[in-house]
Design an enzyme around this catalytic site. Structure first.
Site, mmCIF file in Angstrom:
data_model
loop_
_atom_site.group_PDB
_atom_site.id
_atom_site.type_symbol
_atom_site.label_atom_id
_atom_site.label_comp_id
_atom_site.label_asym_id
_atom_site.label_seq_id
_atom_site.Cartn_x
_atom_site.Cartn_y
_atom_site.Cartn_z
ATOM 1 N N ASP A 83 0.831 -1.206 0.000
ATOM 2 C CA ASP A 83 0.000 0.000 0.000
ATOM 3 C C ASP A 83 0.875 1.269 0.000
ATOM 4 O O ASP A 83 2.106 1.174 -0.003
ATOM 5 C CB ASP A 83 -0.887 -0.071 1.265
ATOM 6 C CG ASP A 83 -2.263 0.524 1.052
ATOM 7 O OD1 ASP A 83 -2.423 1.341 0.134
ATOM 8 O OD2 ASP A 83 -3.172 0.180 1.828
ATOM 9 N N ASP A 107 -9.883 3.504 -3.584
ATOM 10 C CA ASP A 107 -10.659 2.324 -3.186
ATOM 11 C C ASP A 107 -12.083 2.354 -3.727
ATOM 12 O O ASP A 107 -12.710 3.397 -3.814
ATOM 13 C CB ASP A 107 -10.742 2.247 -1.657
ATOM 14 C CG ASP A 107 -9.391 1.922 -1.042
ATOM 15 O OD1 ASP A 107 -8.397 1.836 -1.789
ATOM 16 O OD2 ASP A 107 -9.337 1.766 0.182
#
Ligand code: GLA
Length: 404
Positions: A150, A205
């Site tokens: 990430d 997201d």
């Protein structure tokens, strides 16, 4: 000399400009399950094990799903005395190696999450910044097969450099591990990540909804948002994907509570057109726990759709027509046929037509058609095909190759 330079330029232009990551993995888009969308930080060893069990008993493993990926929430809040990452002892009392062993015992592969910065996004656990080699070595020792990295807490860092560091650390371990990078498309990874990673997120997201987030989508940080809005951003990126290097428009929301069955079917169809990773995130477990409905199982296990997603040609599809009553998406396949999705984003039933000229064919072509949701041959059809498509739904066909 000039000639060599020209030939080299042509070769580079032909292949996306950079050699692909040479780890031999993800020749087709990865398939599996990830803990994040449905469980967030509320997951533990027992539920990951029962998800692996359910992956097998539901028939999804047999349909091609392979990786069980533990997203954020597995790490302890600090490293051990030797600087190594360790599992949260309450949630994962047996540790990550034991869990990887269990997943492997089911014939599946094991994926894990880390962050390129100083700390993970929301768990308060350490990121891999400055510890790339040590963390990659731990992952290899535990038997990890897939690493997702990430991009939180990375102020001042250069994405390409940071991900290259982890990519090289992974290669150095000698253990084959798919490398999935997740910087949300902020640094246009499709332009540089092919030699670094097997897949790169193209957006922020997704959220468990159809098209929520429209109000904030043009504001900084306008994520998470519904998958339909994410889909809209994908067409310009299609040319960057290929075997070993995939655009990642984020995890599936199929079967999560914010989508209807029709909307789940539509996402699955369009993700197959996009050559996207098919990473389910719904609760797969059966028994007394929340069960996956038979309709959702049928969507995730639709082998005709999976065959489109996993097509060996590895060409990502795109939107070829928009407007009027709906959209037409097309992906060229290895056998010379084309997968076609008639997509109706509107709120009412629509009649949508695809002409063979929309999908790179000739008006006079006679194409054998097959409905990939009804599992029915539709005969040999000239000029084009018209279907009634439900609201928020799709009709998906395979067309061709042309009959001579
Ligand atoms: C970021 C990523 C998500 C997920 C969460 C976990 O938001 O983009 O895919 O991994 O972090 O914290």
């Amino acid at each position: 000399m000039m000639r060599i330079v020209t030939v080299l330029a042509m070769l580079l232009a032909c292949c996306g400009g950079a050699p692909a990551l040479d780890n031999g993995l993800a020749r087709t888009p990865p398939m599996g399950w990830n803990s994040w969308n449905a469980f967030g930080l509320k997951m533990n060893e027992a539920m990951i094990r029962s998800t692996a069990d359910a992956m097998v008993s539901s028939g999804l493993k047999a349909a091609g799903y392979e990786y069980i990926i533990v997203d954020a929430g597995w790490k302890a809040k600090s490293r051990d005395a030797a600087g190594r990452l360790r599992a949260d002892a309450e949630k994962f009392p047996s540790g990550m190696k034991a869990l990887a062993d269990y997943v492997h015992s089911k014939g599946l592969k094991f994926g894990i999450y880390t962050d390129a910065g100083s700390e993970d996004c929301v768990s308060g656990a350490p990121g891999s910044r400055g510890f790339e080699e040590l963390d990659a070595a731990s992952f290899a020792e535990w038997g990890v097969d897939y690493v997702k990295e990430d991009w939180c807490n990375t102020t001042g860092m250069n994405a390409r450099e940071a991900y290259t560091k982890m990519s090289q650390a992974i290669l150095k371990t000698g253990r084959p591990m798919v490398f999935s990078i997740c910087e949300w498309g902020d640094n246009r990874p499709w332009e540089w990540a092919a030699p670094v990673a097997n897949l790169w997120r193209t957006t922020g997201d997704s959220k468990d909804c159809w098209d929520c987030g429209r109000e904030t989508m043009n504001k900084p940080g306008g994520y998470p948002r519904g998958w339909v809005l994410i889909l809209d951003a994908q067409p310009p990126l299609a040319a960057y994907a290929g075997p070993g290097d995939w655009n990642d428009p984020d995890l599936l929301q199929v079967g999560n509570s914010g989508l209807t069955t029709e909307e789940s079917r539509a996402q699955f169809s369009l993700w197959a057109i996009l050559a996207a990773p098919l990473i389910a995130t719904n609760d797969l477990r059966s028994g007394d726990l929340q069960a996956m409905t038979p309709e959702i199982r049928e969507i995730l296990a639709n082998r005709e759709l999976i065959a489109v997603d996993q097509d060996s040609r590895g060409t990502e599809g795109t939107r070829v027509r928009v407007g009027g009553s709906g959209e037409v998406w097309m992906r060229p396949l290895a056998d010379g046929s084309r997968a076609v999705v008639l997509f109706n984003p509107s709120q009412s039933l629509q009649t949508i037509r695809v002409r063979w000229t929309d999908i790179g064919g000739k008006q006079t072509d006679s194409l054998p058609l097959r409905d990939l949701w009804k599992h029915q041959d539709l005969g040999i059809v000239k000029q084009g095909y018209t279907a009634k498509v439900p609201a928020h739904g799709v009709v998906m066909i395979k067309a061709g190759p042309p009959i001579k």
